[in-house]
Write an enzyme that holds these catalytic residues in place. Structure first.
Site, PDB file in Angstrom:
ATOM      1  N   LYS A 130       6.497  -3.800  -5.353  1.00 43.76           N
ATOM      2  CA  LYS A 130       7.543  -3.588  -6.589  1.00 43.76           C
ATOM      3  C   LYS A 130       7.568  -5.101  -7.111  1.00 43.76           C
ATOM      4  CE  LYS A 130       8.086   0.672  -6.526  1.00 43.76           C
ATOM      5  NZ  LYS A 130       7.221   1.694  -7.268  1.00 43.76           N
ATOM      6  N   ALA A 148       0.934  -1.158  -0.121  1.00 47.98           N
ATOM      7  CA  ALA A 148       0.098   0.088  -0.018  1.00 47.98           C
ATOM      8  C   ALA A 148       0.670   1.285  -0.051  1.00 47.98           C
ATOM      9  CB  ALA A 148      -1.114  -0.007   1.351  1.00 47.98           C
ATOM     10  N   GLY A 149       1.631   1.491  -1.230  1.00 52.93           N
ATOM     11  CA  GLY A 149       2.091   2.644  -1.550  1.00 52.93           C
ATOM     12  C   GLY A 149       1.298   3.454  -1.936  1.00 52.93           C
ATOM     13  N   ALA A 150       1.775   4.271  -2.918  1.00 48.54           N
ATOM     14  CA  ALA A 150       0.827   5.600  -3.675  1.00 48.54           C
ATOM     15  C   ALA A 150      -0.478   4.782  -4.355  1.00 48.54           C
ATOM     16  CB  ALA A 150       1.655   6.442  -4.414  1.00 48.54           C
ATOM     17  N   LYS A 170      -0.637  -3.017 -22.318  1.00 47.51           N
ATOM     18  CA  LYS A 170      -0.127  -2.234 -21.457  1.00 47.51           C
ATOM     19  C   LYS A 170       1.495  -2.134 -21.351  1.00 47.51           C
ATOM     20  CE  LYS A 170      -0.183   0.143 -17.071  1.00 47.51           C
ATOM     21  NZ  LYS A 170      -0.428   0.149 -15.756  1.00 47.51           N
ATOM     22  N   ASN A 191       3.772   1.119 -22.317  1.00 44.00           N
ATOM     23  CA  ASN A 191       4.774   1.486 -21.363  1.00 44.00           C
ATOM     24  C   ASN A 191       6.025   1.819 -21.851  1.00 44.00           C
ATOM     25  OD1 ASN A 191       2.966   1.764 -19.421  1.00 44.00           O
ATOM     26  ND2 ASN A 191       3.528  -0.010 -18.127  1.00 44.00           N
ATOM     27  N   GLY A 232      -1.352   1.595  -4.027  1.00 43.88           N
ATOM     28  CA  GLY A 232      -2.127   0.658  -3.264  1.00 43.88           C
ATOM     29  C   GLY A 232      -3.028   1.674  -2.483  1.00 43.88           C
TER      30      GLY A 232
END
Length: 195
Positions: free
Chosen positions: A77, A8-10, A186, A190, A12
């Site tokens: 990550k 749960a970073g940005a 995707k 990217n 998440g």
């Protein structure tokens, strides 16, 4: 439906915050004790084009004691996938779905090695987030879409239920019968735009 956001970073927090704000039972899992403490004490602050708001949501630094989840959304990550899922085994029960929304390819195979291929779902999201500080993110949910699906392309009730919960939270989500093809799309976008 108990949803755990593993990583749960940005991003998440953007997804987990939207789900919690819509009434879903969400736990955010992040290794940072400061980030987790701020969320537990004051809530998760979402900064959006419509303003700033704070959402009450649980957060934890480890998976032990959280109970079995209905859905584990994996957003760590790439290089942390194996270790994070090994550390999250306590979240996985007989009916738990493990949904990777990570960028890139190959995470599904790593997750399948740990929890079994029958539990793994894949997806791609265009939702964005930027960490502004502990417990505070810039959330890019509006107008962004997410695609999820079973690895074998079948459209099952479980993947449809997850999409329904995401859609009720304003996370525009569709179910794909060719999620691996969507993931390649995707990746190619990217590669073309990320340089």
């Amino acid at each position: 439906m108990h949803i755990c956001i593993l990583g749960a970073g940005a991003l998440g927090c953007a997804i987990g915050g939207a789900l919690a704000e819509a009434g879903a039972d969400v736990t955010l899992i992040n290794r940072s004790p400061v980030h987790v403490a701020v969320i537990n004490a004051h809530g998760l602050t979402l900064v959006t084009p419509d303003g700033e708001r704070t959402v009450a949501v649980r957060a934890a630094t480890a998976c032990e004691g959280l109970g079995v989840a209905d859905v584990v959304v994996v957003l760590v990550k790439s290089f942390d996938t194996r270790a994070a899922m090994e550390g999250a085994r306590a979240l996985v029960g007989p009916d738990t779905a493990v949904l990777s929304l990570q960028n890139g390819l190959g995470h599904e195979d790593i997750l399948a090695d740990i929890v079994g291929r029958e539990r793994v779902l894949a997806g791609k999201t265009y939702v964005g987030g930027v960490m502004l500080g502990p417990g505070r993110i810039l959330s890019g949910v509006t107008g962004k879409h997410t695609v999820i699906g079973e690895l074998d392309g079948t459209v099952t009730p479980r993947v449809q239920r997850i999409a329904d919960v995401f859609n009720r939270a304003g996370l525009r989500t569709e179910v794909s019968d060719n999620i691996l093809g969507t993931m390649w799309d995707k990746l190619l976008i990217n590669v073309a735009t990320g340089a």
